[in-house]
Motif scaffolding. Sequence first.
Motif, PDB file in Angstrom:
ATOM      1  N   GLN A  14      24.394  19.721  -9.369  1.00 15.61           N
ATOM      2  CA  GLN A  14      24.547  20.459  -8.104  1.00 15.61           C
ATOM      3  C   GLN A  14      23.620  19.931  -7.000  1.00 15.61           C
ATOM      4  OE1 GLN A  14      23.571  24.013 -10.168  1.00 15.61           O
ATOM      5  NE2 GLN A  14      21.627  24.313  -9.145  1.00 15.61           N
ATOM      6  N   SER A  15      22.387  19.531  -7.367  1.00 10.86           N
ATOM      7  CA  SER A  15      21.434  19.079  -6.345  1.00 10.86           C
ATOM      8  C   SER A  15      21.883  17.740  -5.754  1.00 10.86           C
ATOM      9  CB  SER A  15      20.033  18.935  -6.936  1.00 10.86           C
ATOM     10  OG  SER A  15      19.610  20.158  -7.489  1.00 10.86           O
ATOM     11  N   ASP A  34      24.914   9.038 -11.750  1.00 12.20           N
ATOM     12  CA  ASP A  34      24.733  10.154 -12.686  1.00 12.20           C
ATOM     13  C   ASP A  34      24.945   9.688 -14.118  1.00 12.20           C
ATOM     14  OD1 ASP A  34      24.346  12.959 -13.282  1.00 12.20           O
ATOM     15  OD2 ASP A  34      26.480  13.030 -13.772  1.00 12.20           O
ATOM     16  N   ALA A  35      24.053  10.108 -14.998  1.00  9.71           N
ATOM     17  CA  ALA A  35      24.108   9.653 -16.384  1.00  9.71           C
ATOM     18  C   ALA A  35      25.282  10.239 -17.167  1.00  9.71           C
ATOM     19  CB  ALA A  35      22.802  10.015 -17.081  1.00  9.71           C
ATOM     20  N   GLN A  36      25.766  11.407 -16.749  1.00  4.98           N
ATOM     21  CA  GLN A  36      26.805  12.100 -17.525  1.00  4.98           C
ATOM     22  C   GLN A  36      28.164  11.410 -17.390  1.00  4.98           C
ATOM     23  OE1 GLN A  36      26.109  15.275 -19.158  1.00  4.98           O
ATOM     24  NE2 GLN A  36      24.039  14.575 -18.727  1.00  4.98           N
ATOM     25  N   ALA A  42      23.883  19.899 -15.777  1.00  4.72           N
ATOM     26  CA  ALA A  42      23.420  20.632 -16.960  1.00  4.72           C
ATOM     27  C   ALA A  42      24.391  21.738 -17.380  1.00  4.72           C
ATOM     28  CB  ALA A  42      22.047  21.233 -16.675  1.00  4.72           C
ATOM     29  N   LEU A  52      25.961  33.492 -15.028  1.00  3.97           N
ATOM     30  CA  LEU A  52      25.111  33.325 -13.856  1.00  3.97           C
ATOM     31  C   LEU A  52      24.408  34.639 -13.541  1.00  3.97           C
ATOM     32  CD1 LEU A  52      27.057  31.211 -11.216  1.00  3.97           C
ATOM     33  CD2 LEU A  52      25.545  30.492 -13.045  1.00  3.97           C
ATOM     34  N   PHE A  53      23.240  34.545 -12.934  1.00  6.86           N
ATOM     35  CA  PHE A  53      22.553  35.781 -12.574  1.00  6.86           C
ATOM     36  C   PHE A  53      22.865  36.230 -11.155  1.00  6.86           C
ATOM     37  CE2 PHE A  53      19.073  32.475 -12.802  1.00  6.86           C
ATOM     38  CZ  PHE A  53      18.980  32.233 -11.446  1.00  6.86           C
ATOM     39  N   VAL A 101      19.598   5.759 -14.630  1.00  2.00           N
ATOM     40  CA  VAL A 101      18.575   5.126 -13.792  1.00  2.00           C
ATOM     41  C   VAL A 101      17.300   4.996 -14.608  1.00  2.00           C
ATOM     42  CG1 VAL A 101      17.130   5.385 -11.745  1.00  2.00           C
ATOM     43  CG2 VAL A 101      19.587   5.887 -11.623  1.00  2.00           C
ATOM     44  N   ALA A 331      16.018  25.128  -7.207  1.00  3.10           N
ATOM     45  CA  ALA A 331      16.657  24.886  -8.508  1.00  3.10           C
ATOM     46  C   ALA A 331      17.754  25.901  -8.767  1.00  3.10           C
ATOM     47  CB  ALA A 331      15.621  24.924  -9.622  1.00  3.10           C
ATOM     48  N   LEU A 333      21.844  27.262  -7.339  1.00  2.00           N
ATOM     49  CA  LEU A 333      23.036  26.809  -6.609  1.00  2.00           C
ATOM     50  C   LEU A 333      22.930  27.163  -5.125  1.00  2.00           C
ATOM     51  CD1 LEU A 333      25.431  27.919  -9.413  1.00  2.00           C
ATOM     52  CD2 LEU A 333      25.585  25.657  -8.367  1.00  2.00           C
TER      53      LEU A 333
HETATM   54  P1  FAD Z   1      21.099  19.152 -13.406  1.00  2.00           P
HETATM   55  O1  FAD Z   1      22.214  20.107 -13.398  1.00  2.00           O
HETATM   56  O2  FAD Z   1      20.296  19.016 -14.643  1.00  2.00           O
HETATM   57  O3  FAD Z   1      21.708  17.735 -13.004  1.00  2.00           O
HETATM   58  C1  FAD Z   1      20.930  16.581 -13.066  1.00  2.00           C
HETATM   59  C2  FAD Z   1      21.855  15.420 -13.359  1.00  2.00           C
HETATM   60  O4  FAD Z   1      21.076  14.225 -13.290  1.00  2.00           O
HETATM   61  C3  FAD Z   1      22.463  15.491 -14.751  1.00  2.00           C
HETATM   62  O5  FAD Z   1      23.825  15.175 -14.682  1.00  2.00           O
HETATM   63  C4  FAD Z   1      21.667  14.447 -15.519  1.00  2.00           C
HETATM   64  O6  FAD Z   1      22.386  13.861 -16.567  1.00  2.00           O
HETATM   65  C5  FAD Z   1      21.375  13.442 -14.434  1.00  2.00           C
HETATM   66  N1  FAD Z   1      20.213  12.601 -14.717  1.00  2.00           N
HETATM   67  C6  FAD Z   1      19.000  12.987 -15.197  1.00  2.00           C
HETATM   68  N2  FAD Z   1      18.197  11.910 -15.299  1.00  2.00           N
HETATM   69  C7  FAD Z   1      18.921  10.841 -14.883  1.00  2.00           C
HETATM   70  C8  FAD Z   1      18.639   9.444 -14.746  1.00  2.00           C
HETATM   71  N3  FAD Z   1      17.433   8.927 -15.047  1.00  2.00           N
HETATM   72  N4  FAD Z   1      19.627   8.626 -14.325  1.00  2.00           N
HETATM   73  C9  FAD Z   1      20.844   9.137 -13.992  1.00  2.00           C
HETATM   74  N5  FAD Z   1      21.158  10.446 -14.082  1.00  2.00           N
HETATM   75  C10 FAD Z   1      20.203  11.273 -14.522  1.00  2.00           C
HETATM   76  N6  FAD Z   1      20.846  28.792 -11.124  1.00  2.00           N
HETATM   77  C11 FAD Z   1      21.615  29.644 -10.394  1.00  2.00           C
HETATM   78  O7  FAD Z   1      21.813  29.420  -9.189  1.00  2.00           O
HETATM   79  N7  FAD Z   1      22.176  30.728 -10.972  1.00  2.00           N
HETATM   80  C12 FAD Z   1      22.026  30.994 -12.299  1.00  2.00           C
HETATM   81  O8  FAD Z   1      22.535  31.994 -12.783  1.00  2.00           O
HETATM   82  C13 FAD Z   1      21.258  30.087 -13.107  1.00  2.00           C
HETATM   83  N8  FAD Z   1      21.135  30.280 -14.438  1.00  2.00           N
HETATM   84  C14 FAD Z   1      20.477  29.355 -15.181  1.00  2.00           C
HETATM   85  C15 FAD Z   1      20.416  29.500 -16.556  1.00  2.00           C
HETATM   86  C16 FAD Z   1      19.758  28.550 -17.336  1.00  2.00           C
HETATM   87  C17 FAD Z   1      19.694  28.699 -18.812  1.00  2.00           C
HETATM   88  C18 FAD Z   1      19.138  27.437 -16.732  1.00  2.00           C
HETATM   89  C19 FAD Z   1      18.417  26.406 -17.559  1.00  2.00           C
HETATM   90  C20 FAD Z   1      19.198  27.289 -15.359  1.00  2.00           C
HETATM   91  C21 FAD Z   1      19.854  28.246 -14.573  1.00  2.00           C
HETATM   92  N9  FAD Z   1      19.916  28.114 -13.189  1.00  2.00           N
HETATM   93  C22 FAD Z   1      20.662  28.988 -12.441  1.00  2.00           C
HETATM   94  C23 FAD Z   1      19.132  27.064 -12.503  1.00  2.00           C
HETATM   95  C24 FAD Z   1      19.839  25.833 -11.945  1.00  2.00           C
HETATM   96  O9  FAD Z   1      21.012  26.146 -11.241  1.00  2.00           O
HETATM   97  C25 FAD Z   1      20.081  24.728 -12.955  1.00  2.00           C
HETATM   98  O10 FAD Z   1      18.875  24.348 -13.561  1.00  2.00           O
HETATM   99  C26 FAD Z   1      20.782  23.484 -12.363  1.00  2.00           C
HETATM  100  O11 FAD Z   1      21.446  22.878 -13.409  1.00  2.00           O
HETATM  101  C27 FAD Z   1      19.901  22.454 -11.653  1.00  2.00           C
HETATM  102  O12 FAD Z   1      20.775  21.510 -11.048  1.00  2.00           O
HETATM  103  P2  FAD Z   1      20.332  20.020 -10.778  1.00  2.00           P
HETATM  104  O13 FAD Z   1      21.483  19.335 -10.133  1.00  2.00           O
HETATM  105  O14 FAD Z   1      19.040  20.017 -10.071  1.00  2.00           O
HETATM  106  O15 FAD Z   1      20.047  19.431 -12.232  1.00  2.00           O
END
Ligand code: FAD
Length: 352
Positions: A14-15, A34-36, A42, A52-53, A101, A331, A333
């Motif tokens: 999402q970020s 993206d690695a996935q 995640a 979701l909360f 990466v 961290a 959405l």
């Molecule tokens: P991620 O979703 O982890 O995405 C990062 C991406 O980068 C992944 O695809 C990964 O594979 C990739 N990546 C990592 N390292 C590398 C690399 N070296 N090279 C290439 N790619 C790489 N948020 C809410 O808004 N509402 C909720 O209800 C909520 N509930 C949550 C419940 C849980 C259990 C958790 C853990 C989190 C929750 N969150 C919630 C928080 C938040 O939305 C998540 O943590 C979110 O997934 C963070 O998004 P992101 O894009 O930063 O990271």
Amino acid sequence: MTRSTDVVVVGGGQSGLAAGYHLRRLGLEHVILDAQAAPGGAWQHTWDSLRLFSPAKYSSLPGRLMPVQSGQTYPDAQHVVDYLADYEKRYDLPVQRGVWVEAVHRDGAFLRVATDGGDWQARAVVSATGTWTRPFLPAVPGRREYTGRQLHTVQYQSAVEFAGQRVVVVGGGNSGAQVAADLAHAGIDLIWVTQRPPRFLADDIDGRALFDHATARRRALDAGRTETGGVASLGDIVAVPPVRAARDAGLMAAKPMFSRLTATGVEWADGIAADVDAIIWCTGFRPALAHFSALRLRGTRGHIATTGTRAVDEPRLHLLGYGDWTGPASATLIGVGRPARDAARQIRELLR
Ligand code: FAD
């Protein structure tokens, strides 16, 4: 062969997508690595019953509201995956999947992004790699002696695999509470332990209020006012329906943290012990930042020192989504949109 672009975004959860949305709006050339193998970051890997909360409307990235999930106030993880997949398609975001990466290096006027599929040269980098790939387990005496199964939140899928077992869940945050509720509803013999007594938010407070609170706090701190107590002052656990139901049914009485693991279970400071089949550590995460080790950036507690999203020691680098230290509620959405916009604007200024 080295390819080049103005901005490399590392991470396509999402970020990374929020960054891509704003970079595109400003007309900045970029690629998202993206690695996935598939969209969703995640969210593709969370346990089956996760909710979701916040309601869908309050879980949206910039530009597009998350649609309501039929029959659910609080959407599940698959709904988020579908939303993110649709989001990147709708905005035609340049995501390259299956790319890991490995490192980012300084290379004169450029940053060189080394991947398992070749190098990229960029004028700026946005890191959005999240925390999911770095689960944190606390150092507790006896962890190596315990012969049962230990897993972290990232490995938990559903209560089914624990049928007939006695399970300890460690952690008083949202993950710990949701996993404990999941097991309790399935009739698993559960011991839930938390470092301090669990603090449920009032039933009418959800992620919306947390977001408002985090934003107000950041504004107060930016304006030089003193600490307001932070989001944590409201409580730790959002009472999403399954958690509320388990709590109200009396299934979620927590015990204090045990002091050590034995070969067969856990033991508290007063000498009381329990044999258990599995321990699920819902004990949080650390930011996934190993790809920056070559840059030798200052930071504390596993963070990189930033002003807003920009790295203090490397103005061409922005960090997005890891926690409040990269923007209020970044961290989440709903929270990542604003820091993503600010990062894109600063990069535009830098590239001018
Ligand atoms: P991620 O979703 O982890 O995405 C990062 C991406 O980068 C992944 O695809 C990964 O594979 C990739 N990546 C990592 N390292 C590398 C690399 N070296 N090279 C290439 N790619 C790489 N948020 C809410 O808004 N509402 C909720 O209800 C909520 N509930 C949550 C419940 C849980 C259990 C958790 C853990 C989190 C929750 N969150 C919630 C928080 C938040 O939305 C998540 O943590 C979110 O997934 C963070 O998004 P992101 O894009 O930063 O990271």
